[in-house]
Design a protein around this motif. Structure first.
Motif, PDB file in Angstrom:
ATOM      1  N   SER A  38      54.499  40.318  39.165  1.00  0.00           N
ATOM      2  CA  SER A  38      53.060  40.428  39.326  1.00  0.00           C
ATOM      3  C   SER A  38      52.348  39.436  38.408  1.00  0.00           C
ATOM      4  CB  SER A  38      52.603  41.851  39.013  1.00  0.00           C
ATOM      5  OG  SER A  38      51.223  41.878  38.732  1.00  0.00           O
ATOM      6  N   ALA A  39      52.843  39.335  37.179  1.00  0.00           N
ATOM      7  CA  ALA A  39      52.163  38.502  36.191  1.00  0.00           C
ATOM      8  C   ALA A  39      52.280  37.014  36.502  1.00  0.00           C
ATOM      9  CB  ALA A  39      52.719  38.799  34.789  1.00  0.00           C
ATOM     10  N   GLY A  41      52.110  33.976  38.454  1.00  0.00           N
ATOM     11  CA  GLY A  41      51.497  33.608  39.723  1.00  0.00           C
ATOM     12  C   GLY A  41      50.609  32.402  39.524  1.00  0.00           C
ATOM     13  N   LEU A  42      49.573  32.344  40.325  1.00  0.00           N
ATOM     14  CA  LEU A  42      48.662  31.210  40.233  1.00  0.00           C
ATOM     15  C   LEU A  42      48.020  31.119  38.849  1.00  0.00           C
ATOM     16  CD1 LEU A  42      46.991  31.585  43.720  1.00  0.00           C
ATOM     17  CD2 LEU A  42      48.549  29.777  42.971  1.00  0.00           C
ATOM     18  N   GLY A  43      47.927  32.251  38.172  1.00  0.00           N
ATOM     19  CA  GLY A  43      47.364  32.241  36.822  1.00  0.00           C
ATOM     20  C   GLY A  43      48.142  31.305  35.913  1.00  0.00           C
ATOM     21  N   ASN A  44      49.464  31.372  36.009  1.00  0.00           N
ATOM     22  CA  ASN A  44      50.289  30.545  35.144  1.00  0.00           C
ATOM     23  C   ASN A  44      50.352  29.105  35.620  1.00  0.00           C
ATOM     24  OD1 ASN A  44      51.274  33.326  35.630  1.00  0.00           O
ATOM     25  ND2 ASN A  44      52.467  32.887  33.798  1.00  0.00           N
ATOM     26  N   TYR A 119      41.896  34.496  45.282  1.00  0.00           N
ATOM     27  CA  TYR A 119      43.339  34.266  45.086  1.00  0.00           C
ATOM     28  C   TYR A 119      43.980  33.867  46.416  1.00  0.00           C
ATOM     29  CZ  TYR A 119      47.534  35.003  42.214  1.00  0.00           C
ATOM     30  OH  TYR A 119      48.675  34.824  41.470  1.00  0.00           O
ATOM     31  N   PHE A 237      43.874  37.766  32.946  1.00  0.00           N
ATOM     32  CA  PHE A 237      44.247  37.404  34.316  1.00  0.00           C
ATOM     33  C   PHE A 237      45.748  37.237  34.432  1.00  0.00           C
ATOM     34  CE2 PHE A 237      44.807  34.365  37.796  1.00  0.00           C
ATOM     35  CZ  PHE A 237      43.909  34.822  38.747  1.00  0.00           C
ATOM     36  N   SER A 238      46.301  36.463  33.511  1.00  0.00           N
ATOM     37  CA  SER A 238      47.712  36.098  33.641  1.00  0.00           C
ATOM     38  C   SER A 238      48.635  37.285  33.381  1.00  0.00           C
ATOM     39  CB  SER A 238      48.028  34.954  32.688  1.00  0.00           C
ATOM     40  OG  SER A 238      49.312  34.472  32.944  1.00  0.00           O
ATOM     41  N   SER A 240      47.964  40.268  33.995  1.00  0.00           N
ATOM     42  CA  SER A 240      47.537  41.350  34.895  1.00  0.00           C
ATOM     43  C   SER A 240      46.990  42.548  34.110  1.00  0.00           C
ATOM     44  CB  SER A 240      48.680  41.829  35.805  1.00  0.00           C
ATOM     45  OG  SER A 240      49.269  40.780  36.512  1.00  0.00           O
ATOM     46  N   MET A 243      42.752  45.580  34.614  1.00  0.00           N
ATOM     47  CA  MET A 243      42.395  45.878  35.996  1.00  0.00           C
ATOM     48  C   MET A 243      43.262  47.005  36.541  1.00  0.00           C
ATOM     49  SD  MET A 243      43.747  42.507  37.921  1.00  0.00           S
ATOM     50  CE  MET A 243      43.897  41.206  36.746  1.00  0.00           C
ATOM     51  N   ILE A 245      46.384  47.536  36.715  1.00  0.00           N
ATOM     52  CA  ILE A 245      47.717  47.349  37.279  1.00  0.00           C
ATOM     53  C   ILE A 245      48.822  47.833  36.342  1.00  0.00           C
ATOM     54  CG2 ILE A 245      49.364  45.575  37.969  1.00  0.00           C
ATOM     55  CD1 ILE A 245      47.338  44.403  39.614  1.00  0.00           C
ATOM     56  N   SER A 341      52.371  37.781  43.623  1.00  0.00           N
ATOM     57  CA  SER A 341      51.231  38.280  42.851  1.00  0.00           C
ATOM     58  C   SER A 341      50.148  38.820  43.776  1.00  0.00           C
ATOM     59  CB  SER A 341      50.634  37.174  41.980  1.00  0.00           C
ATOM     60  OG  SER A 341      51.520  36.867  40.945  1.00  0.00           O
ATOM     61  N   SER A 344      50.924  42.164  45.010  1.00  0.00           N
ATOM     62  CA  SER A 344      50.665  43.214  44.026  1.00  0.00           C
ATOM     63  C   SER A 344      49.168  43.489  43.889  1.00  0.00           C
ATOM     64  CB  SER A 344      51.379  42.887  42.713  1.00  0.00           C
ATOM     65  OG  SER A 344      50.512  42.720  41.648  1.00  0.00           O
ATOM     66  N   LEU A 345      48.353  42.447  44.012  1.00  0.00           N
ATOM     67  CA  LEU A 345      46.899  42.665  44.020  1.00  0.00           C
ATOM     68  C   LEU A 345      46.489  43.480  45.245  1.00  0.00           C
ATOM     69  CD1 LEU A 345      45.607  39.112  43.017  1.00  0.00           C
ATOM     70  CD2 LEU A 345      44.915  41.225  41.899  1.00  0.00           C
TER      71      LEU A 345
END
Ligand code: PHE
Length: 484
Positions: A38-39, A41-44, A119, A237-238, A240, A243, A245, A341, A344-345
């Protein structure tokens, strides 16, 4: 591997404590991998590198790492222990201590509703690039105007976004069973290997070493309140966080396993991949654009789609097709990280709607799919100039964001406004209302708590004061009351 998915499964309702056999990760590593899937993803891969490039490289990196090991650690411990203790997802977990605290869970649950549509839009861009590398010569994709030509006023973008959403919905509808988790392990390793190989290659580009220095050596003259705000939002964000989760994931975690050890592993994994992504992109960007200042001035959401294709094209030294092979492999991996990710969102949205309406999973999936599509289309219209973004900015009075897009605005709203507020309320709730001991006792049920002192001091004092000071300074600065 766990018997469960890498996405939060629907809350089992109102059964109070977690002793009811709710925990369903097979063990510590099931939890770690699911949370990591989950962690990461695009955040990283997409967001971290452009923020680091924009905010002075090394200075941003340092602040980010400090935040992860202090604030991020405390918040992730708090959220996962809260979930394990109550056996509920966000709303129920807060409600377990009194109805009036439910609001924190509700606010936390609102965050993924803001994030998921944009996202999915970026997920669509990644999907497009993955396919482009199959059919278009890498030199064409590396052209300066390729990315802007694609995202601006191009109906194709809607199609790619919808394709991405359909894949997410399909997986959600099938139920994300063990398969995807097993696959994600393999792909995660592949991603790390690729990232190392691509960074090594980028570093051979002329001028890249200056970029490496920019990325790794902190320059404190680059330090600013925006930098800290951006680093904090990125951390939430990165990882998760803020929020709900990690509360849900914690609720599936066994009472016997070591929570602290798991949280540390998730942080190392997530931060390691972000740092690696920066190594891959920033030195290359500095090499390609001729200097750190040029990169800092231009860094934005398009960094990944503009710079990396130029790097991939460089692989053609080994044969004309190499650029395409590397580009495809890379975007396929990013695609996968984004998909897991986003699943999972999306699962989080589905479980919230399902809990709230009680109309069942199929209904909830349909509602959430419609929501993500409609809002995603609106966000995309911002790029299409079909929607006046300026009006929004005037309304909200954030002058600095005037030139940005709706996407940046949603990103700003979730990461800079909502998540810090949720994090602040969570700290106050745990530090001053239910008291840190509740969490400490929960952690100690299964292991020692080495970071106990750090946790208590962070949750009670440092983190809440930090959030308030930073947000107030940021707002005053934005409104030009003070200049920082
Ligand atoms: N942490 C994910 C990323 O870095 C985004 C995400 C947030 C995914 C919350 C799921 C839940 O891309």
């Amino acid at each position: 591997m766990g018997q469960t998915t890498n996405a939060p499964v629907k809350s089992n309702g109102h059964d109070g404590a977690a002793s009811s056999g709710r925990s369903s990760w097979s063990g510590k590593w099931g939890f770690i991998l699911a949370a990591a899937a989950s962690a990461v993803g695009l955040g990283n891969l997409w967001r971290f590198p452009y923020l680091a490039a924009k905010y002075g490289g090394g200075a941003f990196l340092l602040v980010y790492i400090l935040l992860v090991i202090t604030f991020g650690f405390a918040l992730m411990m708090a959220e996962s222990a809260l979930g394990r203790k109550t056996g509920q997802s966000a709303i129920g977990a807060f409600r377990a201590f009194g109805k009036k605290y439910m609001i924190i869970g509700i606010l936390a649950s609102a965050v993924p509703f803001i994030i998921t549509p944009y996202y999915a839009l970026i997920g669509g861009w990644v999907t497009k690039y993955m396919f482009s590398y199959l059919f278009t010569p890498s030199s064409v994709i590396a052209d300066d105007g390729y990315f802007t030509g694609f995202i601006l006023q191009n109906p194709e973008t809607y199609a790619w976004m919808i394709a991405f959403i359909l894949m997410v919905v399909a997986v959600a509808a099938l139920g994300v069973k063990r398969g995807i988790e097993r696959v994600s392990k393999v792909l995660m390793v592949a991603l790390i290997i690729m990232a190392i190989a691509i960074s090594a290659f980028s570093l051979t580009l002329p001028g890249a070493l200056d970029g490496l220095a920019y990325y790794l050596i902190p320059d404190f003259s680059k330090f600013s309140v925006e930098l800290v705000v951006a680093a904090m939002g990125q951390m939430f964000f990165s990882l998760s966080l803020a929020m709900g989760i990690m509360i849900t994931y914690g609720s599936y975690f066994s009472k016997k396993e070591d929570l602290e050890h798991s949280v540390r592993r998730i942080e190392i994994f997530d931060t390691g991949i972000a740092i690696l992504a920066g190594m891959m992109i920033i030195p290359a960007a500095v090499a390609v654009q001729g200097g750190a200042d040029a990169v800092a001035a231009k860094a934005g959401p398009g960094l990944m789609f503009g710079v990396l294709p130029q790097v991939f094209n460089g692989f053609n030294f080994a044969g004309d097709i190499m650029g395409n092979i590397v580009g495809f492999a890379f975007f396929a991996l990013v695609f996968f990280a984004a998909l897991t990710s986003c699943i999972s969102l999306f699962e989080t949205l589905v479980s919230i709607v399902d809990d709230a309406t009680g109309r069942g999973r199929a209904f909830s999936i349909a509602v959430c799919a419609a929501f993500v599509t409609v809002v995603g289309v609106i966000v995309n219209m911002g790029y299409d100039n079909m929607l006046s973004v300026d009006l929004m900015y005037t309304l909200f009075g954030i002058g600095e964001y005037q030139d940005s897009q709706l996407l940046d605005f949603f990103d700003f709203l979730s990461n800079t406004i909502m998540m810090p507020i949720v994090a602040l309320l969570t700290c106050i709730f745990i530090g001053w209302i239910i008291k840190p001991k509740v969490i400490v006792d929960e952690v100690k049920q299964s292991s020692k708590f080495n970071g106990e002192k750090l946790f208590v001091v962070m949750i009670k004092y440092i983190a809440p004061i930090f959030v308030v000071v930073i947000l107030v300074a940021y707002i005053l600065n934005t409104m030009h009351v003070i200049t920082l």
